[in-house]
Write an enzyme that holds these catalytic residues in place. Sequence first.
Site, short mmCIF file in Angstrom:
data_model
loop_
_atom_site.label_atom_id
_atom_site.label_comp_id
_atom_site.label_asym_id
_atom_site.label_seq_id
_atom_site.Cartn_x
_atom_site.Cartn_y
_atom_site.Cartn_z
N HIS A 27 36.64 24.20 31.89
CA HIS A 27 35.64 24.14 32.98
C HIS A 27 35.01 25.52 33.16
O HIS A 27 35.56 26.40 33.84
CB HIS A 27 36.34 23.68 34.28
CG HIS A 27 35.39 23.35 35.39
ND1 HIS A 27 35.50 22.20 36.14
CD2 HIS A 27 34.33 24.02 35.88
CE1 HIS A 27 34.55 22.18 37.05
NE2 HIS A 27 33.82 23.28 36.92
N HIS A 29 30.85 27.12 33.46
CA HIS A 29 29.41 26.82 33.48
C HIS A 29 28.63 27.89 32.72
O HIS A 29 28.76 29.09 33.02
CB HIS A 29 28.90 26.77 34.92
CG HIS A 29 29.44 25.61 35.71
ND1 HIS A 29 28.71 24.47 35.97
CD2 HIS A 29 30.65 25.41 36.29
CE1 HIS A 29 29.45 23.62 36.68
NE2 HIS A 29 30.63 24.17 36.90
N GLY A 185 27.08 20.03 41.38
CA GLY A 185 26.16 20.28 42.48
C GLY A 185 26.85 19.96 43.79
O GLY A 185 28.05 19.70 43.82
N HIS A 212 33.05 16.58 38.84
CA HIS A 212 33.41 17.53 39.90
C HIS A 212 33.77 16.70 41.14
O HIS A 212 32.91 16.01 41.69
CB HIS A 212 32.22 18.41 40.28
CG HIS A 212 31.99 19.61 39.42
ND1 HIS A 212 31.45 19.54 38.18
CD2 HIS A 212 32.25 20.93 39.65
CE1 HIS A 212 31.36 20.77 37.67
NE2 HIS A 212 31.84 21.63 38.54
N GLU A 215 36.46 19.07 45.69
CA GLU A 215 36.28 20.52 45.84
C GLU A 215 35.79 20.79 47.26
O GLU A 215 36.49 21.41 48.05
CB GLU A 215 35.26 21.02 44.80
CG GLU A 215 34.91 22.50 44.92
CD GLU A 215 33.75 22.91 44.00
OE1 GLU A 215 33.01 22.03 43.53
OE2 GLU A 215 33.60 24.12 43.76
N ASP A 304 35.42 28.39 36.00
CA ASP A 304 34.24 27.86 36.71
C ASP A 304 33.02 28.75 36.42
O ASP A 304 32.24 28.41 35.54
CB ASP A 304 34.48 27.72 38.21
CG ASP A 304 33.67 26.60 38.83
OD1 ASP A 304 33.07 25.82 38.09
OD2 ASP A 304 33.65 26.49 40.09
O1 LIG Z 1 32.10 24.68 41.41
C1 LIG Z 1 31.03 24.03 41.33
N1 LIG Z 1 30.89 22.87 42.01
C2 LIG Z 1 29.78 22.11 41.93
N2 LIG Z 1 28.72 22.47 41.20
C3 LIG Z 1 28.79 23.63 40.51
C4 LIG Z 1 29.92 24.45 40.55
N3 LIG Z 1 29.67 25.53 39.79
C5 LIG Z 1 28.44 25.37 39.28
N4 LIG Z 1 27.88 24.23 39.74
C6 LIG Z 1 26.54 23.70 39.46
O2 LIG Z 1 26.50 23.22 38.14
C7 LIG Z 1 25.23 23.51 37.58
C8 LIG Z 1 25.23 23.34 36.09
O3 LIG Z 1 26.08 24.26 35.45
C9 LIG Z 1 24.95 24.89 38.14
O4 LIG Z 1 23.57 25.22 38.08
C10 LIG Z 1 25.45 24.76 39.57
O5 LIG Z 1 24.42 24.25 40.39
ZN LIG Z 2 32.31 23.75 38.24
#
Ligand SMILES: O=c1[nH]cnc2c1ncn2[C@@H]1O[C@H](CO)[C@@H](O)[C@H]1O
Ligand SMILES: [Zn+2]
Length: 368
Positions: A27, A29, A185, A212, A215, A304
């Site tokens: 995980h 991004h 998101g 996701h 959280e 993350d």
């Molecule tokens: O921890 C998280 N929880 C929810 N969404 C996230 C998290 N980290 C990043 N993103 C979202 O995922 C998109 C694509 O990579 C990012 O642009 C961000 O808006």
């Molecule tokens: Zn994430």
Amino acid sequence: MTAPTAATARPTPTHDQVRRAPKVLLHDHLDGGLRPQTILELAAEVGHALPADSAEALGAWFAESADSGSLVRYLETFDHTVAVMQHGPAITRVARECVEDLAADGVVYAEVRYAPEQHVDAGLTLDEVVAAVAEGFAQGVAATGGRIVVRQLLTAMRHQARSMEIAELAIAWRDRGVAGFDIAGAEAGFPPTRHLDAFEYLQRENAHFTIHAGEAFGLPSIWEAIQWCGADRLGHGVRIVDDIDVADDGSVTLGRLASYVRDQRIPLEMCPASNVQTGAAASIAEHPIKLLTDLRFRVTVNTDNRLMSRTSMTAEMTSLVDAFGYGLDDLQWFTVNAMKSAFLPFDERLAIIDGVVKPGYAALAAEA
Ligand SMILES: O=c1[nH]cnc2c1ncn2[C@@H]1O[C@H](CO)[C@@H](O)[C@H]1O
Ligand SMILES: [Zn+2]
């Protein structure tokens, strides 16, 4: 002569040993892991205004802004990274540097995710976005001499309505480096069932996906992700502890959902540093990863967003060593859990566990 102590019997891994230990990351991004210097250079190319003008100040701005205690405000910082990832060469550069940084951190297998729909503002097609990432990953793997295996996960944004299209994109690229699908998101107000058609399509295609969930929102989100949508894994999933009761005498009772998650060995992609920033956990020491590990849920450790959380796999694991006294055997357990949970064919997972992970930890144990 001094008698052997517990510490000599089971030494605490050093930071350098943790860095050299083989690590598996499920995980991470892509748009949350850019180098600050790269953001500065790419922003200058496209004329995007940034909140700071040195790499150091920019790195600090991301970390401080993300440290808000709210997922929604944490996510606002991505406006700047996404803005500089709208052209093929920029996306390829970010993807290549991502692989280089992960390999330097001792990661041997990674699934890196991003939302293609967020990279089409300057006219790229969804297909061109995925191709640009594939090119960057290939360059990065070549530059690191094949020390790392990397796959893409395609994310759909849960507040948007393009998940079916992105799921189809993941299937179109399934034999060219895309291993699965995800939704991300803001969680509250956007339940996974909004995207049920995409998940049902992927199930019919025998494809893999993570969601996701758990959280910024609790058990209903996890329940929908698993029991309605059929998620293979949970992104974060920390709030599963809301279904676990620990009595004063230490006895533990699992509710039906928590039991299901543990019984089915559903992988939890836990991201401790990120959770502290968004308020999903009060501190590393109080993070539910300890309880869930003690209860032998299938826990994995993840970054993350390395930029926003100023973290790395080495930093995440070191923070757990410091907080909970974990040894190399625990770190190997997290790593094997992650590799077992990867969206890679079984024989390839096994080859990495037996050929890379276990020998790597055995070599470190032999040093001690
Ligand atoms: O921890 C998280 N929880 C929810 N969404 C996230 C998290 N980290 C990043 N993103 C979202 O995922 C998109 C694509 O990579 C990012 O642009 C961000 O808006
Ligand atoms: Zn994430």
